[in-house]
Design an enzyme around this catalytic site. Structure first.
Site, PDB file in Angstrom:
ATOM      1  CG  LEU A   1      90.109  47.444  45.010  1.00 34.14           C
ATOM      2  CD1 LEU A   1      88.657  47.911  44.992  1.00 34.14           C
ATOM      3  CD2 LEU A   1      90.536  47.182  46.461  1.00 34.14           C
TER       4      LEU A   1
ATOM      5  CG  HIS B   1      80.369  50.477  53.056  1.00 37.69           C
ATOM      6  ND1 HIS B   1      81.723  50.516  53.227  1.00 37.69           N
ATOM      7  CD2 HIS B   1      80.150  49.602  52.034  1.00 37.69           C
ATOM      8  CE1 HIS B   1      82.302  49.714  52.339  1.00 37.69           C
ATOM      9  NE2 HIS B   1      81.366  49.144  51.616  1.00 37.69           N
TER      10      HIS B   1
ATOM     11  N   GLY C   1      94.586  42.383  40.162  1.00 42.57           N
ATOM     12  CA  GLY C   1      93.209  42.021  40.535  1.00 42.57           C
ATOM     13  C   GLY C   1      92.209  43.094  40.140  1.00 42.57           C
TER      14      GLY C   1
HETATM   15  C1  BG6 Z   1      81.462  47.083  48.617  1.00 45.22           C
HETATM   16  C2  BG6 Z   1      80.585  45.876  48.710  1.00 45.22           C
HETATM   17  O1  BG6 Z   1      82.121  47.290  49.820  1.00 45.22           O
HETATM   18  O2  BG6 Z   1      80.676  48.215  48.316  1.00 45.22           O
HETATM   19  C3  BG6 Z   1      79.812  45.683  47.440  1.00 45.22           C
HETATM   20  O3  BG6 Z   1      81.384  44.739  48.948  1.00 45.22           O
HETATM   21  C4  BG6 Z   1      79.067  46.949  47.061  1.00 45.22           C
HETATM   22  O4  BG6 Z   1      78.894  44.615  47.561  1.00 45.22           O
HETATM   23  C5  BG6 Z   1      80.026  48.125  47.064  1.00 45.22           C
HETATM   24  O5  BG6 Z   1      78.552  46.757  45.761  1.00 45.22           O
HETATM   25  C6  BG6 Z   1      79.293  49.421  46.815  1.00 45.22           C
HETATM   26  O6  BG6 Z   1      80.236  50.447  46.672  1.00 45.22           O
HETATM   27  P1  BG6 Z   1      79.941  51.719  45.771  1.00 45.22           P
HETATM   28  O7  BG6 Z   1      81.189  52.519  45.899  1.00 45.22           O
HETATM   29  O8  BG6 Z   1      79.671  51.221  44.399  1.00 45.22           O
HETATM   30  O9  BG6 Z   1      78.737  52.365  46.376  1.00 45.22           O
END
Ligand code: BG6
EC number: 1.1.1.47
Length: 802
Positions: free
Chosen positions: A48, A278, A46
């Site tokens: 990720l 986050h 996938g």
């Molecule tokens: C993910 C979200 O958790 O974090 C995304 O699902 C977002 O929508 C991403 O784009 C942002 O992560 P980073 O590491 O690019 O700041």
């Protein structure tokens, strides 16, 4: 010549023992070298996995393989073996080595890693059994001792339960070895679904076996928040509080939009996708009381949970939401929706959060995130108050050090003009101390950040930049649970966000064009606990997402309900109207009698009212107000279930009511709860008679339960509905069963009674009670009829517009 028989001296015995011990130790060490870890990556082909996980595993291998562990990597997916193998090989093609590794060494390491990595199809229960057998056979064949197994779930959550069942039933490692399962968000959609998922997972795994990933906890600047606070305790101790912090901004801006992901995004939106996890995690790291040992996972979790407990509940007015203009069109295209479809999913949100504890009371925490914005950047910025006045003109200020320059501390998560993780501290604050893995940095000349040139900051960046997933994989390997989300942590966060999400469910987001063109359209301001857009929505951006009525479409409605005045509005307007009415009543009472006796209900409906009174009513005569309880649960006053606790948390701690004017119900006497012999009800009645003229409260605030109860007077229970008693002990059908309550006769002596009814759950009872007569035994609320006072109903549209 015969050799002389060996003469065993005591010293020689000693030597032999030492030699044997050394040999044994060597064996043990050799055995340690044989410890084996199997890592099973589910979803190995996938996105990720391709982008981050394989690279993270390779890094883990480079870091750990030489240090006493052997590894095998099982890439797994539902795809058939041949095709899966090909896809996985592609995912592994782009592995890279650290910059300082020689190319030949890199090639060697990669080659070894590839040899240890195998694809396998994991679809059926038999596939999992076969995996287990293979691992065991491999261990036996190579004479390895099993240290543990890591299962990384890089799959959608609907697949979790099946996989978890299979692992639990046939893939657990043998005794003495650990199991770690790693889960990626989304962990539910709201509190209820998160709870369901958690219960399901909890039936297969122990809490300590689960590692829920929030990849922001692996970002270097975020992972540095607690260590930084710890290492700079001396400087920060006096600064990290409401007296010195002006506000905290926790921001994640993105330029990308949701194209290609709308099937996920349409269900989640920005609050669930970014703020609930986050940004909330960053908030807790900034706001928590600093544990003595910042690397104790248990202490960190405990302190995080304390932050959640102190968060003030969010209201609709705590947030603004937006949606980039082409979003609905993308959804129509990707999800085959009709042309008339307009999505209400927010792609931008800003939320004002308050933390009601001594450290942070009154300090605004702004959480903001959005797609299709003008830049990609993430940071947590702590802006300090500037309490200094500089007398000399600006040209005489000591460069960068002047105490009149802005003072701020920024955990720069990444991207933006700086382009890397960093910690920035204004030079006029203090010189920070950071671990040796961080170095002082220099940015491009002329760079300005947060209103100051970079040269005004002590600026540090990591010596070696590392991707968040690779940091977290290393923490998983070492069993460091402090960087992961426990079930309690997860549910506490959903409890905080779910009410806001529900209240925004039908709110049309402000449309914005995207990128630099957004101009000032999304700028917002905050005051008195509310957050709002600075500018009016320009006409051309409002196509009207549907026929749903908006709050502003309605005026406060005045009518009659059960022949008494009814005030009805959307919840926010309703609460503010009720708060104004209470204040006006209080001011009148104090003017006429010198004091105001207010009896308040508990439960969830009045919380917003308490908050409104606490934050937006500076003219309220609190110094002359007596506060009484309408009812109480038979629990200690410090229990979160106690009505007094609710009053304390949402009102009392913010206003200045004299201590002797606060009258909690005496439910806890002689170290027991509501015992008849202790006569708590009679004591309260005597207190009322002694202090309240004619036992007639100036205002009693009631609610109405879905079964028609009011105060703690319940249907089918005769206590307190008539008779002489002013205060009674009653029994509730729901827990905690035992209650203390003002009686109906006492309530009906009040000069004014306000009944507050809010939420959809009340629709049926509202409709029913509008039709019934005086039947307090069936519906105690129908017995509320003040003898000479006034009754006013306050109902929000959710409860009333049935
Ligand atoms: C993910 C979200 O958790 O974090 C995304 O699902 C977002 O929508 C991403 O784009 C942002 O992560 P980073 O590491 O690019 O700041």
């Amino acid at each position: 010549m015969l050799a002389e028989p060996f003469n065993w001296q005591p010293g020689m015995w000693k030597m032999l023992i030492v030699v044997m011990c050394v040999a044994l130790l060597g064996c043990l060490q050799a055995q340690e070298l044989q410890e084996h870890v199997s890592i099973i990556l589910l979803g190995a082909t996938g996105d990720l996995a391709k982008k981050y996980l394989w690279q993270g595993l390779f890094q883990l291998y480079l870091d750990e393989a030489g240090r006493g562990h052997s590894f095998s990597f099982h890439g797994a997916a539902l795809t058939a073996p041949k095709q899966g193998q090909e896809l996985m090989a592609k995912a592994l093609e782009s592995l890279s080595c650290p910059k300082d590794m020689a190319p030949s060494h890199c090639a060697e390491e990669k080659d070894q890693f590839l040899q240890l990595s195998r694809y396998r199809q994991l679809k059926t229960a038999e596939d999992y059994q076969a995996l287990n057998k293979d691992i065991e056979a491999q261990l036996q064949h190579a004479g390895l001792r099993e240290a543990g197994r890591i299962f990384y779930f890089s799959v959608p959550p609907f697949a979790y339960a099946d996989i978890a069942r299979n692992i639990n039933s046939s893939c657990r490692p043998g005794p003495g070895a650990w199991l770690r399962v790693v889960l990626e968000k989304p962990f539910g959609h709201d509190h209820f679904s998160a709870q369901q998922l958690a219960t399901e997972l909890g039936s297969f795994f122990q809490e300590e076996e689960m590692y829920r990933v929030d990849h922001y906890l692996g970002k270097q600047a975020v992972a540095q928040i607690l260590p930084f606070r710890d290492q700079n305790r001396k400087a920060l101790d006096s600064l990290w509080n409401r007296h010195h912090v002006e506000r905290v901004e926790i921001i994640m801006k993105e330029t990308v939009d949701a194209e290609g992901r709308t099937s996920f995004y349409e269900e989640y939106g920005v609050i669930r996708d970014v703020l609930q996890n986050h940004l909330t995690e960053v908030l807790t790291l900034v706001a928590m009381e600093l544990p003595l040992n910042v690397s104790s996972a248990e202490a960190v979790l405990r302190h995080k949970l304390q932050v959640f407990q102190a968060l003030r509940g969010l209201q609709r007015g705590s947030a603004v939401v937006g949606q980039y203009q082409s979003y609905s069109e993308q959804v129509r295209r990707e999800l085959q929706k009709p042309d008339s479809f307009h999505s209400l999913t927010p792609t931008f949100a800003a939320v004002l959060v308050h933390i009601d504890n001594l450290r942070w009371e009154g300090v605004p925490f702004i959480l903001m995130s959005g797609k299709a914005l003008d830049e990609r950047v993430g940071y947590a910025r702590i802006l300090f108050k500037n309490q200094a006045c500089c007398v000399q003109s600006e040209k005489h200020w000591a460069a960068a050090q002047s105490q009149c320059l802005p003072r701020q501390l920024i955990f720069h998560i990444g991207h933006g003009d700086l382009g890397s993780p960093a910690v920035l501290v204004s030079r006029n604050l203090f010189r920070p101390s950071l671990p040796s893995s961080w170095k002082e940095m220099e940015g491009p000349p002329g760079l300005h950040l947060f209103g100051s040139p970079l040269s005004d900051y002590y600026a540090y960046s990591p010596v070696q930049e590392r991707d968040a997933h690779s940091v977290l994989l290393s923490h998983i390997f070492h069993g460091r649970k402090d960087s992961f989300i426990t079930t309690e942590n997860l549910l506490a966060s959903w409890s905080f966000w779910t009410p806001l999400l529900e209240s925004l469910a039908h709110k049309a987001p402000r449309l914005y064009p995207g990128g630099a063109e957004n101009g000032r359209l999304l700028d917002f301001e905050f005051s008195s606990g509310r957050l709002f857009f600075s500018q009016q929505q320009p006409e051309q951006l409002v196509p009207g997402p549907g026929p749903a009525p908006m709050p502003s479409d309605f005026q406060v409605l005045r009518a009659k309900y059960r022949e008494s005045p009814l005030v009805s509005a959307w919840s926010e307007e309703l609460i503010s109207k009720l708060a104004n009415d209470i204040e006006a009543t209080a001011v009148r009472a104090v003017r006429r009698f010198g004091q105001f006796h207010l009896a308040l209900s508990g439960g969830s409906s009045p919380v917003a009212l308490f908050q409104q009174l606490a934050t937006a009513h500076y003219g309220f005569p609190w110094a002359h107000t007596h506060l009484w309880l309408v009812d109480e649960r038979c629990v200690p006053l410090s229990d979160p279930e106690s009505n007094f606790q609710g009053l304390q948390a949402h009102l009392l701690q913010h206003v200045r009511v004299p201590y002797y004017n606060i009258h909690p119900m005496p439910v806890h006497l002689q170290q027991r709860l509501c015992a008849e012999e202790d006569q708590g009800a009679q004591i309260y009645a005597r207190e009322i008679s002694a202090l309240v003229a004619n036992s007639s409260f100036d205002l009693v605030l009631l609610g109405m339960g879905a079964d028609g109860h009011t105060a703690s007077l319940f249907p089918q229970s005769p206590t307190g509905l008539d008779g002489e008693q002013l205060v009674v002990l009653t029994t509730s059908p729901s827990q905690p069963h035992r209650r203390m309550s003002l009686s109906l006769p006492l309530i009906n002596r009040a000069k004014k009674v306000a009944v507050l009814v809010m939420g959809r759950m009340k629709r049926e009872i509202t409709a029913l009670v509008s039709r019934v007569g005086y039947e307090p035994k069936k519906w105690p609320i129908s017995g509320v009829l003040p003898h000479s006072g006034q009754l006013v109903w306050y109902m929000d549209y959710d409860a009333f517009l049935a």
